[in-house]
Write a protein that holds these residues in place. Structure first.
Motif, PDB file in Angstrom:
ATOM      1  N   LEU A   1       0.827  -1.205   0.000  1.00 24.75           N
ATOM      2  CA  LEU A   1       0.000   0.000   0.000  1.00 24.75           C
ATOM      3  C   LEU A   1       0.868   1.264   0.000  1.00 24.75           C
ATOM      4  O   LEU A   1       0.642   2.186  -0.791  1.00 24.75           O
ATOM      5  N   ILE A   2       1.873   1.289   0.879  1.00 18.34           N
ATOM      6  CA  ILE A   2       2.763   2.461   0.967  1.00 18.34           C
ATOM      7  C   ILE A   2       3.371   2.769  -0.405  1.00 18.34           C
ATOM      8  O   ILE A   2       3.470   3.925  -0.822  1.00 18.34           O
ATOM      9  N   SER A   3       3.754   1.701  -1.091  1.00 23.06           N
ATOM     10  CA  SER A   3       4.404   1.865  -2.379  1.00 23.06           C
ATOM     11  C   SER A   3       3.400   2.244  -3.480  1.00 23.06           C
ATOM     12  O   SER A   3       3.600   3.215  -4.202  1.00 23.06           O
ATOM     13  N   LYS A   4       2.294   1.494  -3.586  1.00 25.99           N
ATOM     14  CA  LYS A   4       1.360   1.723  -4.699  1.00 25.99           C
ATOM     15  C   LYS A   4       0.521   2.988  -4.532  1.00 25.99           C
ATOM     16  O   LYS A   4       0.084   3.582  -5.511  1.00 25.99           O
ATOM     17  N   ALA A   5       0.280   3.382  -3.297  1.00 23.79           N
ATOM     18  CA  ALA A   5      -0.446   4.644  -3.090  1.00 23.79           C
ATOM     19  C   ALA A   5       0.522   5.828  -3.142  1.00 23.79           C
ATOM     20  O   ALA A   5       0.129   6.971  -2.927  1.00 23.79           O
ATOM     21  N   GLU A   6       1.795   5.536  -3.416  1.00 21.19           N
ATOM     22  CA  GLU A   6       2.822   6.574  -3.557  1.00 21.19           C
ATOM     23  C   GLU A   6       2.947   7.445  -2.311  1.00 21.19           C
ATOM     24  O   GLU A   6       2.976   8.673  -2.381  1.00 21.19           O
ATOM     25  N   LEU A   7       2.989   6.774  -1.164  1.00 14.34           N
ATOM     26  CA  LEU A   7       3.165   7.515   0.085  1.00 14.34           C
ATOM     27  C   LEU A   7       4.643   7.743   0.372  1.00 14.34           C
ATOM     28  O   LEU A   7       5.023   8.818   0.817  1.00 14.34           O
ATOM     29  N   ALA A   8       5.467   6.717   0.163  1.00 13.12           N
ATOM     30  CA  ALA A   8       6.889   6.854   0.488  1.00 13.12           C
ATOM     31  C   ALA A   8       7.718   5.790  -0.222  1.00 13.12           C
ATOM     32  O   ALA A   8       7.191   4.760  -0.652  1.00 13.12           O
ATOM     33  N   ASP A   9       9.010   6.056  -0.333  1.00 15.00           N
ATOM     34  CA  ASP A   9      10.000   5.100  -0.839  1.00 15.00           C
ATOM     35  C   ASP A   9      11.086   4.930   0.218  1.00 15.00           C
ATOM     36  O   ASP A   9      11.303   5.825   1.034  1.00 15.00           O
ATOM     37  N   ASN A  10      11.785   3.808   0.180  1.00 12.68           N
ATOM     38  CA  ASN A  10      12.958   3.665   1.033  1.00 12.68           C
ATOM     39  C   ASN A  10      14.051   4.609   0.563  1.00 12.68           C
ATOM     40  O   ASN A  10      14.254   4.777  -0.637  1.00 12.68           O
ATOM     41  N   GLY A  11      14.767   5.224   1.508  1.00 13.40           N
ATOM     42  CA  GLY A  11      15.882   6.099   1.164  1.00 13.40           C
ATOM     43  C   GLY A  11      17.158   5.295   0.981  1.00 13.40           C
ATOM     44  O   GLY A  11      17.192   4.102   1.297  1.00 13.40           O
ATOM     45  N   PRO A  12      18.227   5.928   0.481  1.00 15.95           N
ATOM     46  CA  PRO A  12      19.466   5.198   0.212  1.00 15.95           C
ATOM     47  C   PRO A  12      20.248   4.839   1.475  1.00 15.95           C
ATOM     48  O   PRO A  12      20.872   3.776   1.527  1.00 15.95           O
ATOM     49  N   VAL A  13      20.230   5.703   2.483  1.00 17.27           N
ATOM     50  CA  VAL A  13      20.929   5.387   3.732  1.00 17.27           C
ATOM     51  C   VAL A  13      19.990   4.531   4.575  1.00 17.27           C
ATOM     52  O   VAL A  13      18.798   4.826   4.685  1.00 17.27           O
TER      53      VAL A  13
END
Lengths: 471, 471
Positions: free
Chosen positions: A21-33
């Motif tokens: 859900l977080i990904s498909k609803a475009e709420l957030a992505d994992n950061g590089p660090v």
């Protein structure tokens, strides 16, 4: 024909459903660090509304916003013994600045009690300067070994309140007021989130506090999430930083303090509280997009109508987005808004236009029905309030139906295994029982008095421990 | 009897006057880590209003807010050669996290072009995803060797916009639109700050940009301050991060980008632009406290009246503070509000009450006069607008009267020494002349076209260089 599921169903794998859900609803992505996150515009829009609603309530208490530095000299942390013990394992440390090794390393703030007290000790001179009520909106860093988007991230956004008072009673009452009038009111009336309000056991207290108040909510899978906390700091930091005031009687006295915080974790809570297999459901009073007006096709008359209707609804005070991206198939856009949990969709195509109607899709109860386009302005505010109330009701019913009153550790573990909470007499449990629960990954979320209120004394007879598996 | 000055007079020592004012008006304190600062509630209140006014204008362009991580893998910085060269000397580096040395050090963001592009390259797939218009409100760290509160601090607060477009023209026009409709409009109509809008020379460009637009203002001492900048990044970061889109024609194309920022430096600019020997003068449209209603004495009738009047003025839409702290001498409070630059003071004592009048003190033109209390609601909005206009007029007149048109480097240096700016034909100066100016601590603030507009070509014949000593 049944639709193929867009998300892993909750019943199959709740953690995976959450990530989907977080990904498909475009709420957030994992950061590089490790453990960091990128909050995407739709997720950030939710945070901005949380900020606005909380900020207004915080200011209502007479608290003013300020800003303290991100980097704190490492030595500050060590001045309060419990505090450094609690935070040392989570610190990010800056050792180099401007191309040189620093004489004293600086930590990226994990919280600001220490640096705030350094300045409170300068600003507070006499009783006339009290109470000193300060809040800041900021980012903090606490290194996370098992990160999860929004719930546990190495960097998160929050507000942290810091106050100094002349007496113990004033500080205690202020911490309780924040808990009730700022956090409780916000969760209930904006996020539509049910909670239990209680006090933490000694084991679960904030590092450096003498008492921690908490609001705990039950997520969709029956686990508990700590939503917000409000701490009585006693005189611990005042002693460490020598924060004193000249009393009316002419004596130098240590101040009594509180601190309290709420974070981007609440976005994760929102998902796990109100989400379903089709995506998020955003409470209308929170939603930065309450109504989306969709053009089904790129027909000129349809486009003109959705734009005009969008402007009309905006003028009526609703938060509206017009979706006229007709180069993207309508079905894909509808599923996307459903995923994002926008409370109401108004869909208009050429045939609707002929009839002077639109399809009104309500995300929260579900379902679609045709309504007269001209009725929408007067209809929608009531629809949104109805759906807001429904979310809170569902949230409350879930917790009530899944909470068991039990008398032993074994029964509490059973209740948790069945996806619920247990209330156990604290006298039957005690710190030893709490330690045994921990072996089964269960925690005492908080203590409540027999009548459900927040107990002034954690060990008062009749206190109940709320036991649950927690995020 | 002349009052003893509260601040070092501007004419005696402008930098010291600035520091005195920041401290005595309680805008900010120095932080413990070199170059950091604590923004106190009154200073932060100014920033909150700047944020609100800028944010509304930014959203008006279709830009949405998001949030990118504070910590950036060190390797990201090195991907764009000019960028790393520009920022490497200013970086703060995190080498340890969670008690361990990190495999790859992370830098505390000095700006976010690199990490933004890492995500833009994932989010942008086709021409349908463009333009992508993102802004974030955040803190950044740039190690400062010669820090000065608000003007140059190791950590500052800002907004940074980042956009991606399908064509060069779109990106160029968007950077110019931000300069004009967001920054220019805000400075002129909210901060009451006059400026020259131009383009930077190659030497003064942002590290990694192909063109930098700037707004430059003249401070009270005749020196220049760069207020805000807006950059065309060309395809420099797109190449470094492979940020491509599928065009309508089916080709994979690099995007064209912009970035643009405004910072807490604007608080320092406000001080140096509008301040006088009595303190700050806050433009009414910006002021978070436009009107302070003061009780001269702790008389019950007076206290009741100031509270009632305060509520009435608030209800009329003004931003009002009631000062009923009558345990602090009136004179001290009046001087304090003067220092803080609140545009209008309404002072009420027992004698005023008898007459149904109040003393109306206007900070911007100066002076006091009695007015009927019941006339204030209708009177004050006009007074505030008048004073807003006066500040802008004074700001503009200062720059115009102190700018000289000259033709040589020597004459430009003379104009600067006399506390002003010079306009010199760029053709007579060139990069060599710019280097010679630098030896005298003079810089080309920007290039403007003959008609005063922003030139599309820095080297176009007729371009003028605005030369000044700068902060």
């Amino acid at each position: 024909m049944a639709k193929a599921p867009v998300l892993t169903p909750q019943a199959d794998d709740f953690p995976r459903w959450y990530q989907d859900l977080i990904s498909k609803a475009e709420l957030a992505d994992n950061g590089p660090v490790r453990g960091s996150m990128v909050i995407r515009p739709y997720g950030y829009g939710l945070w901005e509304r949380m900020q606005a609603e909380l900020d207004a309530r915080i200011k209502e208490t007479g608290t003013e916003n300020a800003y303290f530095p991100l980097l704190i000299p490492q030595s500050y942390l060590t001045r309060e013994a419990d505090h450094v013990e609690g935070f040392a394992p989570e610190l990010a440390v800056v050792t180099h600045g401007g191309g040189k090794e620093l004489e004293e390393p600086a930590v990226v703030r994990p919280t600001s009690e220490t640096i705030v007290n350094e300045y409170f000790s300068k600003w507070v001179q006499s009783y006339r300067d009290l109470p000193l009520l300060i809040n800041q909106w900021a980012n903090v860093v606490r290194w996370e070994l098992r990160p999860r988007l929004f719930l546990r991230t190495s960097e998160f956004l929050w507000q942290e309140g810091h106050t100094a008072h002349a007496t113990y009673e004033e500080a205690r009452d202020f911490a309780a007021r924040i808990q009730r009038e700022v956090y409780g009111d916000f969760l209930e009336n904006v996020l539509a989130v049910d909670f239990v309000s209680g006090r933490k056991t000694a084991k679960e207290r904030f590092a450096g506090a003498v008492n921690t108040l908490t609001l705990e909510s039950m997520m969709g899978d029956g686990k508990a999430l700590q939503m917000v906390t409000s701490h009585e700091l006693g005189q611990n930091f005042a002693k460490a930083f020598n924060t004193r005031y000249l009393s009316k009687e002419g004596a130098q006295e240590l101040v009594w303090q509180t601190s309290w915080g709420s974070t981007t974790r609440m976005i994760g809570a929102l998902v796990m509280m109100h989400g379903d297999d089709d995506g998020l459901r955003v409470p209308p009073r929170l939603a930065h997009i309450q109504v989306v007006v969709l053009a089904i096709k790129g027909d000129e008359a349809v486009l003109a109508k959705v734009r005009e209707l969008g402007a009309r609804l905006k003028a009526a005070g609703l938060r509206v987005r017009v979706d006229d991206r007709t180069d993207v198939p309508f079905g894909r856009r509808a599923v996307d808004w459903e995923l994002k949990g926008v409370p109401v969709r108004v869909e208009i195509g050429p045939r609707d236009l002929e009839n002077g109607t639109a399809m009104l899709a309500r995300r929260i109860p579900g379902g679609k029905e045709p309504v007269a386009i001209d009725a929408l302005e007067s209809l929608l505010p009531g629809v949104l309030e109805e759906d807001q109330a429904l979310l809170l009701k569902q949230s409350r019913e879930r917790r009530e139906s899944r909470t068991a009153d039990v008398s032993t550790i074994e029964e509490a573990a059973e209740a948790a295994a069945a996806g619920g909470w247990a209330r156990v007499p604290w006298a039957a449990l005690g710190e030893e029982g709490e330690a045994r629960l921990a072996e089964q990954s269960l925690t005492v979320r908080c203590l409540i008095a027999e009548d459900g209120s927040v107990p002034d004394d954690g060990d008062a007879p009749g206190n109940l421990a709320v036991v649950a598996r927690a995020y």
